[in-house]
Structure formats: C-alpha cells, structure tokens
Write a protein that holds these residues in place. Structure first.
Motif, PDB file in Angstrom:
ATOM      1  N   GLY A 242       0.818  -1.212   0.000  1.00 34.02           N
ATOM      2  CA  GLY A 242       0.000   0.000   0.000  1.00 34.02           C
ATOM      3  C   GLY A 242       0.850   1.259   0.000  1.00 34.02           C
ATOM      4  O   GLY A 242       0.550   2.234  -0.704  1.00 34.02           O
ATOM      5  N   TRP A 243       1.914   1.256   0.782  1.00 34.64           N
ATOM      6  CA  TRP A 243       2.803   2.417   0.824  1.00 34.64           C
ATOM      7  C   TRP A 243       3.465   2.656  -0.531  1.00 34.64           C
ATOM      8  O   TRP A 243       3.625   3.792  -0.962  1.00 34.64           O
ATOM      9  CB  TRP A 243       3.872   2.198   1.894  1.00 34.64           C
ATOM     10  N   ARG A 244       3.856   1.560  -1.185  1.00 36.55           N
ATOM     11  CA  ARG A 244       4.540   1.709  -2.474  1.00 36.55           C
ATOM     12  C   ARG A 244       3.620   2.356  -3.510  1.00 36.55           C
ATOM     13  O   ARG A 244       4.075   3.173  -4.328  1.00 36.55           O
ATOM     14  CB  ARG A 244       5.031   0.342  -2.955  1.00 36.55           C
ATOM     15  N   ARG A 245       2.345   2.023  -3.449  1.00 33.42           N
ATOM     16  CA  ARG A 245       1.417   2.645  -4.387  1.00 33.42           C
ATOM     17  C   ARG A 245       1.337   4.152  -4.152  1.00 33.42           C
ATOM     18  O   ARG A 245       1.237   4.932  -5.104  1.00 33.42           O
ATOM     19  CB  ARG A 245       0.036   1.993  -4.258  1.00 33.42           C
ATOM     20  N   VAL A 246       1.386   4.568  -2.899  1.00 31.81           N
ATOM     21  CA  VAL A 246       1.383   5.999  -2.597  1.00 31.81           C
ATOM     22  C   VAL A 246       2.642   6.657  -3.157  1.00 31.81           C
ATOM     23  O   VAL A 246       2.589   7.686  -3.850  1.00 31.81           O
ATOM     24  CB  VAL A 246       1.297   6.238  -1.074  1.00 31.81           C
ATOM     25  N   LEU A 247       3.787   6.070  -2.877  1.00 31.37           N
ATOM     26  CA  LEU A 247       5.055   6.677  -3.288  1.00 31.37           C
ATOM     27  C   LEU A 247       5.171   6.749  -4.805  1.00 31.37           C
ATOM     28  O   LEU A 247       5.702   7.730  -5.357  1.00 31.37           O
ATOM     29  CB  LEU A 247       6.226   5.870  -2.710  1.00 31.37           C
ATOM     30  N   PHE A 256      12.030   4.179  -0.334  1.00 27.86           N
ATOM     31  CA  PHE A 256      11.936   3.668   1.032  1.00 27.86           C
ATOM     32  C   PHE A 256      13.201   2.878   1.359  1.00 27.86           C
ATOM     33  O   PHE A 256      13.714   2.133   0.521  1.00 27.86           O
ATOM     34  CB  PHE A 256      10.760   2.703   1.186  1.00 27.86           C
ATOM     35  N   VAL A 257      13.657   3.018   2.594  1.00 27.58           N
ATOM     36  CA  VAL A 257      14.652   2.094   3.135  1.00 27.58           C
ATOM     37  C   VAL A 257      14.124   1.610   4.471  1.00 27.58           C
ATOM     38  O   VAL A 257      13.752   2.405   5.327  1.00 27.58           O
ATOM     39  CB  VAL A 257      16.050   2.736   3.272  1.00 27.58           C
ATOM     40  N   TYR A 271      11.061  -8.264   1.574  1.00 30.44           N
ATOM     41  CA  TYR A 271      10.632  -6.879   1.738  1.00 30.44           C
ATOM     42  C   TYR A 271      10.986  -6.015   0.533  1.00 30.44           C
ATOM     43  O   TYR A 271      10.491  -4.892   0.405  1.00 30.44           O
ATOM     44  CB  TYR A 271      11.276  -6.265   2.986  1.00 30.44           C
ATOM     45  N   LEU A 272      11.834  -6.550  -0.347  1.00 23.87           N
ATOM     46  CA  LEU A 272      12.377  -5.750  -1.434  1.00 23.87           C
ATOM     47  C   LEU A 272      11.875  -6.214  -2.793  1.00 23.87           C
ATOM     48  O   LEU A 272      12.484  -5.906  -3.825  1.00 23.87           O
ATOM     49  CB  LEU A 272      13.911  -5.801  -1.389  1.00 23.87           C
ATOM     50  N   ARG A 273      10.764  -6.918  -2.778  1.00 25.65           N
ATOM     51  CA  ARG A 273      10.149  -7.276  -4.043  1.00 25.65           C
ATOM     52  C   ARG A 273       9.688  -6.008  -4.769  1.00 25.65           C
ATOM     53  O   ARG A 273       9.492  -4.962  -4.141  1.00 25.65           O
ATOM     54  CB  ARG A 273       9.005  -8.258  -3.789  1.00 25.65           C
ATOM     55  N   PRO A 274       9.534  -6.065  -6.087  1.00 26.70           N
ATOM     56  CA  PRO A 274       9.327  -4.832  -6.867  1.00 26.70           C
ATOM     57  C   PRO A 274       8.139  -3.977  -6.446  1.00 26.70           C
ATOM     58  O   PRO A 274       8.120  -2.774  -6.753  1.00 26.70           O
ATOM     59  CB  PRO A 274       9.139  -5.372  -8.294  1.00 26.70           C
ATOM     60  N   ASP A 275       7.168  -4.551  -5.744  1.00 24.50           N
ATOM     61  CA  ASP A 275       6.014  -3.747  -5.334  1.00 24.50           C
ATOM     62  C   ASP A 275       6.045  -3.398  -3.847  1.00 24.50           C
ATOM     63  O   ASP A 275       5.028  -2.972  -3.289  1.00 24.50           O
ATOM     64  CB  ASP A 275       4.706  -4.465  -5.671  1.00 24.50           C
ATOM     65  N   GLU A 276       7.214  -3.567  -3.202  1.00 24.63           N
ATOM     66  CA  GLU A 276       7.321  -3.224  -1.778  1.00 24.63           C
ATOM     67  C   GLU A 276       8.398  -2.157  -1.575  1.00 24.63           C
ATOM     68  O   GLU A 276       8.386  -1.124  -2.240  1.00 24.63           O
ATOM     69  CB  GLU A 276       7.571  -4.491  -0.955  1.00 24.63           C
ATOM     70  N   LEU A 277       9.322  -2.366  -0.667  1.00 25.33           N
ATOM     71  CA  LEU A 277      10.340  -1.368  -0.371  1.00 25.33           C
ATOM     72  C   LEU A 277      11.446  -1.409  -1.430  1.00 25.33           C
ATOM     73  O   LEU A 277      11.684  -2.432  -2.062  1.00 25.33           O
ATOM     74  CB  LEU A 277      10.938  -1.624   1.010  1.00 25.33           C
TER      75      LEU A 277
END
Length: 518
Positions: A242-247, A256-257, A271-277
C-alpha cells in the motif's frame, strides 16, 4: 536505456539531529544547525541525508515516541525550518530522507489519549493493541512477550485492559489491521512527499504485523525468526504494498529504506520485491566479526539474496543504535586502523552505503558517561545493567578546544564530549591529509569518479589467507588485509596502479589495511 535510480548506489549520511549541530546554544542539536552544516556534507561527498526523528515528542525515546507526525518539535525548530533545510539540501545536490515510526506512537499522541479515555470497545481503542488480561480479574498480562527495552511488553490501563508496547510503555503499538491506521499513514506519507522529501527510513519495519492469536513466546523461539508472533509476520508485506502505491504516485525516484531485522537475507529479500520497499538496511556487514571468512560470507549472502528480487545491497558499519565501529573493532590505534580499512572495503562494494555521523572523524564509543546524564530507556529499564545507546550519540566536535567544541554557541552539550575529542574536530582533521576525515573525503570523491564502482558486479580474486580481494568492472581491484601480519598483494593488484590506501603500502599489504587499484 533509462537512467539508474539514484538510490541504488547512493551514499547516505545519517544525521542524529540531537547531536549534529546546535544553532541556539541550548546544547541540543536542531534543524537550523543541520541546515548550517549542509555544505560540510556536500564537501564530504555524500549523496543524501537521513534525518532521525524531529517530530513533536515527549522524548521518552529521543523522538521515536511521536506525538504528531506532521510537525517539528520546538526543541528542533519549526516546520518552516524543515522546509528551508529540504530546499537548501536540494540546492546543494543532496537528497533528504526522513525517519518514519509506524510501529508505535507516543503515549501522548491524541489517538492514544483518546483510546485511554474512550475505553474498551471504542473506535479509538481499536487503533492500538489492547487486550484483556489473564488470571483472576485479568491481573496478568495477555501473554509473556517482553519489551526490546527490557521488562514485559504490556502495561495495564486504569480500566483493567492491557496495551502492547514492544518498546517503552510510552510507545504503544498500533494495530495495523485497522483501516484507520493504514489510511492515516498514507496521509502522513503524502504530507511529507508534498513537502519535498526524497524518501523515508522506516523504523522497525519488520514489526508492524502481529499474530492475532498472540501466543506465548517459546523458550527456543529465535526473536528474529520467520515464525515469530510479532517480528517479520507475513502480513506486514500488505502494508508496504500500500505504501509503495502511494510513493509511486510521486515523481523523482522517491524511495523507502526499511530497518528490517530478520533471521536471514532470504527473509530480508521478501521486503524488497518490486512492489514493496526499494532497499533495506543490511546489518550483515555490521554484525560480522573482523575475519576474512565472515566478511566474505556477509557480502556474498547479501548480494546473492537481493539479486533474486532485483534490489541493490546496502552496507553500514555504525548507526545510532550500535556501538561505534572504531570501538567494536578493538578501539585505540587498532580500532582506527581497522575502521580505515573497513570504509575502503565498504565503499568499494556494489550498492548503497550508509555513514553514521562522526564515523568520518573516527569517533569512538563514549563508554564512561555518568549515569546522571544518560537518557536511553534501555539503561533505565535494565536497572543500569545495560549501558544503552547513549555512547554513540554524543554531540559532534566541530572546532576549537573549549566546550562545546563548535557544536553550538553554548558551552554545554546534552551528553558530555570527552576531552580527547579536541584532537578529532572537523577543523583539525580538515588540514591533516592523513586524518580519517581526509580519507573519507578522498574515498567518496573517487567512488563517484571511478566508472567501475557505479556498476553492480563483484568477482572474488585469489588472495593470501586473511586477505579479501575482488574485482569491479575490468580494471578496479579492491583488497583488504584483516589479519595481524603483513600479506603479499594479490597478483591482480599492481602496485603501479594504486589509487588509494588506508595506510602506507609497498610490495606487501600491512595488517588491517585496505587499498584500491585501477
């Protein structure tokens, strides 16, 4: 071909606002102080600045207990000061990322005050993790979970229910299954993105989701394990999608880190998949002992696991929660030699790097702080058994020989600086070509100038025992001797092509020494 995102190979400089620079003489760092020192960071050669929390807070945990996520604590300045800092940093070519604390709020946050006032079953209480107790009249905590700061992780409210706090009682955990919590943090992200920040460092990023059954912790359960009931629970990934969609709605490669402390680099990679951080702090190098095999394994494991999800590794040697690495590596002359070698090794690795303020000065951990000045809740909740983290948070020495060594216009600093730091000031080291600061400045400049260090490849080369040697690109070779005796240079390291070394070298590599060839 699209340009490579800046954060994949950036060097970030962590500013612990309390201790970086003081503008008003109260002995505490602030945003105007940081702003005044931005040219120093540009000249150091970093790409971005990470600011520790500066939000309104009762300061039970030095700002990691946030009472208002959309403002600045008066101790540190104003929202206008934050805007000016971001503007000036961008003008100097520096990106700015800020700390976000989503696992918990301050107990003084309006939400938690309402949760206490409105009582069980209320909408306000549903934002946090309140539970009925066990035993007669619910007098026992709901389970046996313990706080990271010592003691149990539950505190009883006046009405008899208990609330969860994985850190201090003044830091109640939010319930991330509540839509209202998720919506609020999407709004907070947008607030700061609209104000120009380039990204966010996420505090305790692995802790937001909890097992709804809240089972007791077993004695044999690894605290960072994948099956842990409140660390690295799989549902946490829904939050970051959800955060990644905002960013991704914002231009400019915002990022994000995450502070992600998990059992393995394989779990970290999730956590570092393309749709996350985008990236995560990688503590493998920081935690590795000063041994060639351990350092190589930390590097190999990190690069290998993250390559599977297309994420760059990140490297760090110190931060505001860890013993400074000069001390961790043995202290004194030995610790300094190893620290000089370690930074050349780290800056030659593929991916991004994080520097903690003062490491470029070779600052050691301050181990003799008097108890009366300590602030870390770890110290108090352990009854003094644990020293806590104050020793790595002592204000920086900038100039002069009298208090506060240029930290601010006053004579006091919120934690006292050791007299020995008079010889470690920025002012003194700037004019010393052999200083730690000069080494950092030279290495950071070269990192930007050497094309091979912009790539993401690394190939290990044959080397003597206790020596690590690797190639980047066609011509760059990095070597580090972690042993206690001199070692022969690897065949690929031509002395005639020496670019930089952490100590004087000839046809051999001295102990605790690193060098770049190309």
């Amino acid at each position: 071909m699209s340009p490579v995102a800046w954060w994949r190979r950036a060097v970030f400089y962590q500013v612990y606002v309390w201790s970086f620079a003081d503008s008003d003489g109260d002995g505490i760092g602030d945003l105007p102080g940081v702003r005044s020192r931005l040219p120093y960071l540009r000249d150091l050669g970093v790409d971005a600045v990470w600011l520790n929390p500066f939000y309104p807070s009762p300061q039970a945990d030095n700002g990691y207990d946030v009472a208002d996520y959309r403002d600045v604590d008066p101790t540190f300045g104003t929202l206008a000061d934050a805007h000016a800092l971001i503007r000036d940093a961008h003008a100097l070519g520096l990106r700015v990322i800020i700390d976000l604390v989503p696992n918990h709020t301050s107990a003084q946050h309006p939400w938690f005050r309402a949760a206490l006032a409105d009582g069980p079953g209320s909408r306000a209480r549903a934002r946090y993790l309140f539970r009925d107790g066990r035993g007669v009249d619910g007098a026992q905590p709901p389970n046996n979970w313990t706080s990271n700061f010592g003691g149990r992780a539950w505190t009883r409210a006046p009405d008899g229910q208990w609330y969860l706090h994985l850190f201090a009682p003044e830091q109640p955990d939010l319930d991330w299954t509540a839509a209202e919590v998720r919506d609020e943090f999407h709004s907070i992200l947008r607030f700061w993105l609209d104000h120009g920040v380039d990204g966010f460092r996420i505090d305790v990023a692995h802790g937001l989701a909890k097992d709804p059954q809240m089972p007791d912790l077993g004695e044999d359960l690894d605290r960072a394990g994948a099956s842990h009931p409140h660390w690295d629970v799989d549902e946490v990934h829904d939050v970051y999608r959800g955060w990644r969609r905002v960013l991704d709605d914002y231009p400019g490669d915002r990022m994000f880190v995450g502070e992600v402390v998990v059992q393995s680099v394989e779990r970290l990679a999730l956590y570092l998949r393309p749709d996350e951080l985008h990236t995560a702090f990688n503590f493998a190098l920081l935690r590795a002992p000063w041994q060639a095999s351990a350092l190589r394994q930390a590097i190999d494991d990190s690069i290998g696991a993250l390559a599977q999800v297309g994420a760059p590794p990140t490297w760090v040697l110190s931060n505001h929660d860890e013993t400074r690495h000069v001390t961790r590596y043995g202290g004194g002359t030995l610790g300094l030699r190893r620290a000089r070698a370690a930074i050349l090794m780290m800056l030659a690795l593929p991916g991004g790097a994080y520097l903690y303020q003062g490491e470029e000065l070779g600052l050691p951990e301050v181990t003799d702080l008097p108890d009366r000045v300590r602030r870390d809740p770890v110290f108090f909740r352990s009854g003094g058994a644990a020293a806590g983290r104050d020793g790595c948070r002592v204000p920086l020495p900038w100039s002069g020989t009298t208090p506060s060594l240029g930290f601010g216009p006053g004579h006091e600093t919120w934690l006292p600086q050791p007299p020995s730091w008079r010889s470690l000031t920025v002012e003194r080291q700037t004019t010393d070509p052999a200083s730690m600061l000069s080494l950092y400045r030279t290495a950071l400049a070269m990192r930007h100038q050497i094309p091979a260090l912009a790539a993401e490849d690394l190939t290990w080369l044959p080397a003597a025992e206790n020596v690590l040697a690797f190639r980047r690109g066609r011509d760059f070779v990095g070597v580090v001797n972690v042993g206690d005796t001199a070692a022969p240079l690897p065949a690929a390291a031509d002395p005639a092509s020496l670019l930089l070394a952490s100590d004087t070298i000839s046809d051999t590599l001295p102990p605790a020494t690193a060098a770049w060839f190309g």
